[in-house]
Structures are given as structure tokens and as C-alpha cells.
Motif scaffolding. Structure first.
Motif, mmCIF file in Angstrom:
data_model
loop_
_atom_site.group_PDB
_atom_site.id
_atom_site.type_symbol
_atom_site.label_atom_id
_atom_site.label_comp_id
_atom_site.label_asym_id
_atom_site.label_seq_id
_atom_site.Cartn_x
_atom_site.Cartn_y
_atom_site.Cartn_z
ATOM 1 N N ASP A 1 -11.136 -11.050 1.826
ATOM 2 C CA ASP A 1 -10.851 -12.412 2.315
ATOM 3 C C ASP A 1 -10.597 -13.413 1.189
ATOM 4 O O ASP A 1 -9.683 -14.228 1.264
ATOM 5 C CB ASP A 1 -12.036 -12.931 3.155
ATOM 6 N N ASP B 1 3.722 -5.187 8.091
ATOM 7 C CA ASP B 1 3.061 -3.900 8.307
ATOM 8 C C ASP B 1 3.983 -2.709 8.039
ATOM 9 O O ASP B 1 3.758 -1.634 8.553
ATOM 10 C CB ASP B 1 2.477 -3.833 9.732
ATOM 11 N N TRP C 1 0.860 -1.182 0.000
ATOM 12 C CA TRP C 1 0.000 0.000 0.000
ATOM 13 C C TRP C 1 0.899 1.235 0.000
ATOM 14 O O TRP C 1 2.025 1.211 0.527
ATOM 15 C CB TRP C 1 -0.872 0.010 1.258
ATOM 16 N N PRO D 1 -2.727 -1.353 9.154
ATOM 17 C CA PRO D 1 -3.766 -2.294 9.582
ATOM 18 C C PRO D 1 -5.139 -2.055 8.941
ATOM 19 O O PRO D 1 -5.888 -3.002 8.709
ATOM 20 C CB PRO D 1 -3.837 -2.097 11.101
ATOM 21 N N GLU D 2 -5.469 -0.805 8.620
ATOM 22 C CA GLU D 2 -6.813 -0.503 8.092
ATOM 23 C C GLU D 2 -7.007 -0.970 6.642
ATOM 24 O O GLU D 2 -8.133 -1.045 6.165
ATOM 25 C CB GLU D 2 -7.062 1.021 8.129
ATOM 26 N N TRP D 3 -5.908 -1.255 5.934
ATOM 27 C CA TRP D 3 -6.013 -1.507 4.487
ATOM 28 C C TRP D 3 -5.924 -2.987 4.119
ATOM 29 O O TRP D 3 -5.318 -3.358 3.126
ATOM 30 C CB TRP D 3 -4.957 -0.686 3.739
ATOM 31 N N LYS D 4 -6.582 -3.817 4.908
ATOM 32 C CA LYS D 4 -6.616 -5.256 4.615
ATOM 33 C C LYS D 4 -7.277 -5.504 3.259
ATOM 34 O O LYS D 4 -8.211 -4.797 2.872
ATOM 35 C CB LYS D 4 -7.448 -5.979 5.676
ATOM 36 N N ILE E 1 2.655 -11.439 5.073
ATOM 37 C CA ILE E 1 2.032 -10.125 5.238
ATOM 38 C C ILE E 1 2.804 -9.376 6.318
ATOM 39 O O ILE E 1 3.035 -9.931 7.404
ATOM 40 C CB ILE E 1 0.550 -10.276 5.644
ATOM 41 N N MET F 1 -7.270 -13.187 -0.627
ATOM 42 C CA MET F 1 -6.220 -13.572 0.336
ATOM 43 C C MET F 1 -6.169 -15.091 0.464
ATOM 44 O O MET F 1 -5.094 -15.699 0.481
ATOM 45 C CB MET F 1 -6.499 -12.946 1.711
ATOM 46 N N HIS G 1 0.837 -3.435 4.316
ATOM 47 C CA HIS G 1 -0.165 -2.368 4.402
ATOM 48 C C HIS G 1 -0.362 -1.986 5.865
ATOM 49 O O HIS G 1 -0.140 -2.803 6.764
ATOM 50 C CB HIS G 1 -1.499 -2.803 3.766
ATOM 51 N N GLN H 1 -4.864 -7.290 -5.154
ATOM 52 C CA GLN H 1 -5.493 -8.612 -5.012
ATOM 53 C C GLN H 1 -5.151 -9.509 -6.203
ATOM 54 O O GLN H 1 -4.827 -10.688 -6.052
ATOM 55 C CB GLN H 1 -7.005 -8.461 -4.853
ATOM 56 N N GLU I 1 -11.881 -1.248 2.450
ATOM 57 C CA GLU I 1 -13.059 -1.977 1.946
ATOM 58 C C GLU I 1 -14.378 -1.416 2.497
ATOM 59 O O GLU I 1 -15.335 -1.208 1.760
ATOM 60 C CB GLU I 1 -12.931 -3.475 2.272
#
Ligand code: CP
Length: 326
Positions: free
Chosen positions: A207, A228, A168, A201-204, A226, A210, A199, A182, A248
């Protein structure tokens, strides 16, 4: 062009086998060569593709429009907001009717999580012609095919063991779709690359992609991790792909996401971060880039950058997808 892929939809790279992706890459390389050498390749003479856009575009629209012209056919550009879709016409009716007028349908519907992919799958279910995904909420398979082509041009066909950092990055311009990161984590794990996703934490990511990336990595023997921090992802990377995407749950409240992102302005790809990568590493971005927010001018215009080669390959891969399926 008579091919085994005639009539096949291209909605996610996951829908095509490795062998089918290889055919698409070989065809793209062949069409690139023919284009460079002015060798005619009118494989789709008199054929029509309908291009539906629910979002803006420069590369995708023009690669498809120029591409079909070079293949001897014609594209209709349709801004979804000026068509009867805006009055609620169903994907079923759109698919049945448009496929009776031409030879292919391509759709970009990428800005609403949960909508685009299922919309185009419904069109495809009722269309008698192939449907190509020009970017949805889940995948951007035209972009990632061009990205894979570009990485192979730089490093050779064997990418196993090469590390790609999909990160990100900060951008104030707009909530960019999640489909490129993705799509990258799904396709590059399949082709054996060690993928590190970074990324805040907010930009997961969603699902399902992933889960697919984990499954693909397990099958191919690649690593998928993954982290941070952009720095951790860039360490020893062969390919870096830092770009912004939206949160999202906040696509309908972009100003809230932008306010949260202000604390992550240091997520910019600059010379210091590039110094963490391998000497022969490449910088990639699907474009448009937020210059001096996602990436400094020095990096995007510098020696690691392959963004124009990558953007050019959108033409050759779009042509291959149309020539093979229509
Ligand atoms: N990379 C990409 O899809 O570019 P456009 O949004 O300009 O089509």
C-alpha cells in the motif's frame, strides 16, 4: 569528497530530494568516466564499510566491494546468518558498535515483508555513520538509481512523457522481493515518466509505495495507471521492465504462490510483446532473470536489451552513494 550529503542515510529514494538524486546521478556519471579512463578516484582512502546480507547477491555485493576498493577503502562482507544477529543481537547494538569501527553500514534485508525497511531504519537511528539500503522489503534504491542513470544514458536527461511498463512476469526460481517494482513506481513517477504497472490480481504491491507513486505522479504531472495484462502495459512503451515478484501474504509459503503462478506462464516477455512497444524501446531487468520464463533469450540477448549496461551502472551508482555519504 566533501559533500552536502555526508552522513546522510540512503534508505529510500523518497528520503532524498530531487536535487540530491541529481547530485548522485552526476557523481555516478563522473565516476563512470574516471573508471573507464583509469583516472584514480580514491575519495574514501582508508575508510571501511560494513555490508550486511540477509539474502544472496551477485551485483550488489560485488558493486559495493569492488567500488569501495576503487575508492581507496575496504568492505567487510558479513553474512547475517554467521553474525550475532542470528542470535538476536539488536539493530540498536549493531548500529552503535559497527559505526564506531568504520565509516558506513549497508544492509540487504529483503525477503520478509514488514521487516527489512524497519530493521535498517532502526540501525540508522543508532548509527553515527550513514546507512545505505542494499534492498529491503519496500525499496531497492541502489537498483533504481542505476536504472534511472541507464534510461537517461539512452534517452537523455528529460524522461518526462516517456512511458515505462513495470510488469510482473512468471518465474519458478524463488519468491523475488517486491522492492524493485515498488522502487521503480516511486522513483520514475517522480521524474515525470508515465508509469503503467501490470500484474495478475494476486500480485498487488504494498500500500505505502503505491500511495507514494500516486502522490509523486500527481506532483510531477505524470500518469500512473494499473492494468491486468502485460500486453496492455507494453503498448507504446519506451521502457519495459517485466520481472517476477512474490505475493505479499505468501512469502512464508512460496510453494503456494508458485502453484498460483502456474496459470500465468504466458506472462513472459517475448518478441510478440516487444512488438507492441515503440521501435526504439528498451528492455530492462535488475537481474538475475529467469531466462525463458520471465523473458526469452531472444529478447534479453536482443537489440532492445540494456541489461548489461544497467548492471554495470550498479558499480558507478554504488560508488557515488558511498563517496557522497561516507
Ligand atoms: N539486481 C540485484 O540487486 O542483483 P543481486 O541480487 O545479484 O545483488
Amino acid at each position: 569528497m566533501e559533500t552536502s550529503l555526508k552522513g546522510k542515510d540512503y534508505i529510500s529514494t523518497q528520503d532524498w530530494t530531487d536535487e540530491e538524486i541529481e547530485i548522485a546521478l552526476e557523481t555516478s556519471a563522473d565516476l563512470k568516466e574516471k573508471f573507464k579512463n583509469d583516472i584514480p578516484h580514491r575519495y574514501l582512502a582508508d575508510k571501511t564499510i560494513f555490508l550486511f546480507f540477509f539474502d544472496k547477491s551477485t551485483r550488489t555485493r560485488n558493486s559495493f566491494e569492488a567500488g569501495i576498493t576503487q575508492l581507496g577503502g575496504h568492505a567487510h562482507f558479513i553474512d547475517a546468518s554467521t553474525s550475532q544477529i542470528a542470535h538476536g543481537e539488536s539493530p540498536k547494538d549493531t548500529g552503535i558498535i559497527l559505526s564506531s569501527y568504520g565509516h558506513g553500514i549497508a544492509i540487504r534485508h529483503d525477503l520478509v515483508p514488514g521487516e527489512g525497511n524497519s530493521y535498517m531504519r532502526e540501525v540508522a537511528q543508532h548509527s553515527s555513520r550513514p546507512v545505505i539500503n542494499m534492498q529491503c522489503d519496500i525499496d531497492h534504491p541502489c537498483q533504481t538509481l542505476a536504472d534511472l542513470m541507464t534510461m537517461r544514458e539512452v534517452f537523455g536527461n528529460e524522461l518526462r512523457g516517456r512511458k515505462i511498463a513495470v510488469s510482473w512476469a512468471y518465474a519458478p526460481s524463488y519468491a523475488k522481493p517486491m522492492s524493485v517494482p515498488q522502487g521503480l513506481i516511486m522513483l520514475m513517477t517522480r521524474f515525470g515518466m508515465d508509469v503503467t504497472l501490470a500484474h495478475p490480481p494476486e500480485w498487488k504491491l504494498m500500500d505505502e509505495p503505491m500511495r507514494m507513486a500516486k502522490e509523486n505522479a500527481a506532483k510531477s504531472g505524470a500518469k500512473f495507471e494499473i492494468v491486468d495484462s502485460m500486453d496492455a502495459a507494453f503498448e507504446g512503451a519506451d521502457v519495459v521492465y517485466p520481472k517476477s515478484w512474490g505475493i505479499e501474504s505468501l512469502f512464508h509459503k512460496p510453494e503456494e504462490a508458485l502453484a498460483i503462478s502456474e496459470q500465468y506462464k504466458d506472462w513472459i516477455c517475448d518478441d510478440q510483446k516487444m512488438a507492441l512497444t515503440r521501435k526504439d524501446s528498451i528492455y530492462m531487468h535488475c537481474l538475475p532473470a529467469d531466462r525463458n520464463n520471465e523473458v526469452t533469450d531472444a529478447v534479453i540477448d536482443g537489440s532492445h536489451s540494456v541489461v548489461y549496461q544497467e548492471a554495470e551502472n550498479r558499480l558507478h551508482t554504488a560508488k557515488a552513494l558511498m563517496a557522497l555519504t561516507m
